[in-house]
Write a protein that holds these residues in place. Structure first.
Motif, short mmCIF file in Angstrom:
data_model
loop_
_atom_site.label_atom_id
_atom_site.label_comp_id
_atom_site.label_asym_id
_atom_site.label_seq_id
_atom_site.Cartn_x
_atom_site.Cartn_y
_atom_site.Cartn_z
N PRO A 155 -29.25 -42.04 -30.31
CA PRO A 155 -28.88 -41.15 -29.21
C PRO A 155 -30.15 -40.52 -28.63
CG PRO A 155 -28.27 -40.18 -31.32
CD PRO A 155 -28.82 -41.54 -31.62
N ASP A 156 -30.11 -40.11 -27.36
CA ASP A 156 -31.30 -39.55 -26.71
C ASP A 156 -31.81 -38.29 -27.40
OD1 ASP A 156 -31.36 -41.58 -24.90
OD2 ASP A 156 -30.26 -40.49 -23.33
N SER A 157 -30.90 -37.61 -28.11
CA SER A 157 -31.31 -36.34 -28.74
C SER A 157 -32.24 -36.55 -29.94
CB SER A 157 -30.05 -35.58 -29.20
OG SER A 157 -29.32 -36.37 -30.12
N ILE A 158 -32.36 -37.77 -30.43
CA ILE A 158 -33.27 -38.03 -31.57
C ILE A 158 -34.54 -38.67 -31.04
CG2 ILE A 158 -33.56 -39.28 -33.76
CD1 ILE A 158 -30.56 -39.24 -34.15
N SER A 159 -35.68 -38.03 -31.30
CA SER A 159 -36.96 -38.58 -30.83
C SER A 159 -37.32 -39.81 -31.67
CB SER A 159 -38.06 -37.53 -30.94
OG SER A 159 -38.39 -37.32 -32.30
N PHE A 160 -38.25 -40.61 -31.14
CA PHE A 160 -38.69 -41.79 -31.91
C PHE A 160 -39.34 -41.35 -33.22
CE2 PHE A 160 -38.63 -43.72 -27.60
CZ PHE A 160 -37.70 -44.72 -27.87
N ALA A 161 -40.13 -40.28 -33.16
CA ALA A 161 -40.80 -39.79 -34.38
C ALA A 161 -39.76 -39.42 -35.42
CB ALA A 161 -41.68 -38.59 -34.04
N GLU A 162 -38.74 -38.67 -35.00
CA GLU A 162 -37.67 -38.29 -35.95
C GLU A 162 -36.94 -39.53 -36.45
OE1 GLU A 162 -36.05 -33.99 -34.42
OE2 GLU A 162 -35.69 -35.70 -33.11
N ALA A 163 -36.73 -40.48 -35.55
CA ALA A 163 -35.93 -41.66 -35.90
C ALA A 163 -36.57 -42.49 -37.00
CB ALA A 163 -35.71 -42.52 -34.65
N THR A 164 -37.90 -42.41 -37.13
CA THR A 164 -38.55 -43.16 -38.23
C THR A 164 -38.00 -42.69 -39.58
OG1 THR A 164 -40.36 -41.56 -38.51
CG2 THR A 164 -40.74 -43.38 -36.96
#
Ligand SMILES: [Zn+2]
Ligand SMILES: [Zn+2]
Length: 356
Positions: A155-164
């Protein structure tokens, strides 16, 4: 044995477009604590595969262990990197569920797809399985070709950095799922690294009344309090701050002989010990106490089924990743990120390497 790797290496023979746009920068682990960067031709995604533009990479303790030779499951030269997120760049034939620009994180685990464990959804128990960034080429590169079934939409609310961190979190949630947790119980997490800090949050979300975080670094223990721990114990400062036989659940996220011994001591009779940290060598465990206290010992690694729930928990704020990220580096400085992680373990909790 290594189906995925073979497919990737075979791709060198595929016709590829010429020009610098079809090149990519790559960082490879080449030997004891050594890294080399180079520019190579991008692979074409084959049938059922997707090429991902890697935008964020989490640096993991496992990467450091592999580079220093303390893990025997990887062989150089190899681009490491298994905590990955990015955009879908190109899709191979037969891929209908992904399109250019989709924001995704990557499940690095690849099973054979045909054995009983794989068919039952337990590819982590497949004897022919391996992981992107451990046995197969990882994400320390600008583009990575992966099976289309290893992606999860963000979802757009999760940044790529967080998504790692969905990768790390999914292992932790898999461990939580193995425990029989009752509301109002007391639990201890041993280890103040990223996984320990995630476990604190997951235990609270699961209804544990009192979570104690045991570690050795004051700044991380303070962060543990902010993330929901009720009590912290610094092993460097205090010796016997916790009484024996007081805990229903212990999660060992440190993975050494002393931490597991401590966990067994702290558990009540009938308690559960989740073994999550990897000791890296055989260790002595007091089995007599385990038997007499009727303890349950549980081992846990990956958990392929829990990815959607991890993303849901991140999106809803049930678990916070951002406070655990302490440093950001650019992709061209990945060697510096690794050096910092190795030399400043007290300061570096989770380092993210961004490529954008
Ligand atoms: Zn990891
Ligand atoms: Zn299999």
């Amino acid at each position: 044995m290594n189906i995925f790797y073979k497919r990737i290496s075979d791709m060198g023979h595929y016709p590829t477009r010429r020009g610098s746009e079809m090149q990519k920068k790559i960082w490879e682990w080449t030997g004891y604590n050594a890294l080399e960067s180079s520019v190579i031709t991008r692979e074409e995604p084959g049938p059922g595969q997707v090429e991902i533009r890697i935008l964020s990479i989490g640096i993991c303790g496992t990467d450091l262990h592999i580079m220093s030779g303390h893990a025997d499951f990887s062989t150089p030269p190899l681009p490491l990197g298994h905590e990955l997120a990015g955009f879908v760049e190109r899709v191979g034939t037969g891929v209908t569920q992904w399109q250019l620009g989709d924001r995704v994180c990557i499940d690095p685990l690849i099973g054979c797809g045909t054995c009983q464990e794989c068919l039952a959804g337990n590819k982590h128990r497949c004897i022919r399985s391996g992981e992107i960034g451990l046995q197969f080429p990882g994400g320390w590169q600008e583009f990575l070709v992966v099976p289309s079934t290893n992606l999860y939409k963000l979802p757009d609310s999760i940044s790529f950095a967080e998504a790692t961190q969905a990768e790390t979190l999914h292992c932790c949630l898999g461990g939580i799922d193995k425990l029989a947790i009752r509301l109002g119980q007391h639990a201890v997490v041993i280890g103040d690294g990223p996984t320990g800090l995630y476990y604190v949050q997951l235990l609270k979300a699961a209804g544990v009344s009192k979570v104690t975080l045991i570690g050795m670094r004051e700044s991380r223990l303070e962060l543990g309090l902010k993330l929901g721990a009720d009590v912290t114990v610094n092993l460097r400062a205090s010796e016997a701050a916790l009484s024996e036989e007081t805990q229903d659940i212990v999660i060992d996220a440190a993975g050494n002989e002393a931490s597991i011994k401590l966990g067994i001591e702290l558990l009540k009779r009938g308690g559960q010990l989740l073994l999550f940290g990897l000791p890296g060598k055989p260790i002595l465990v007091d089995i007599q106490t385990v038997v007499l206290k009727e303890l349950t010992l549980l081992g846990s690694t990956n958990a392929p089924q829990v990815w959607p729930r991890v993303i849901e928990m991140m999106a809803s704020g049930s678990v916070q990743v951002d406070p655990v990220i302490t440093q950001y580096y650019k992709f061209e400085d990945l060697d510096k990120a690794i050096e910092f992680a190795r030399n400043e373990p007290d300061e570096a909790i989770k380092i993210i390497v961004n490529n954008k």
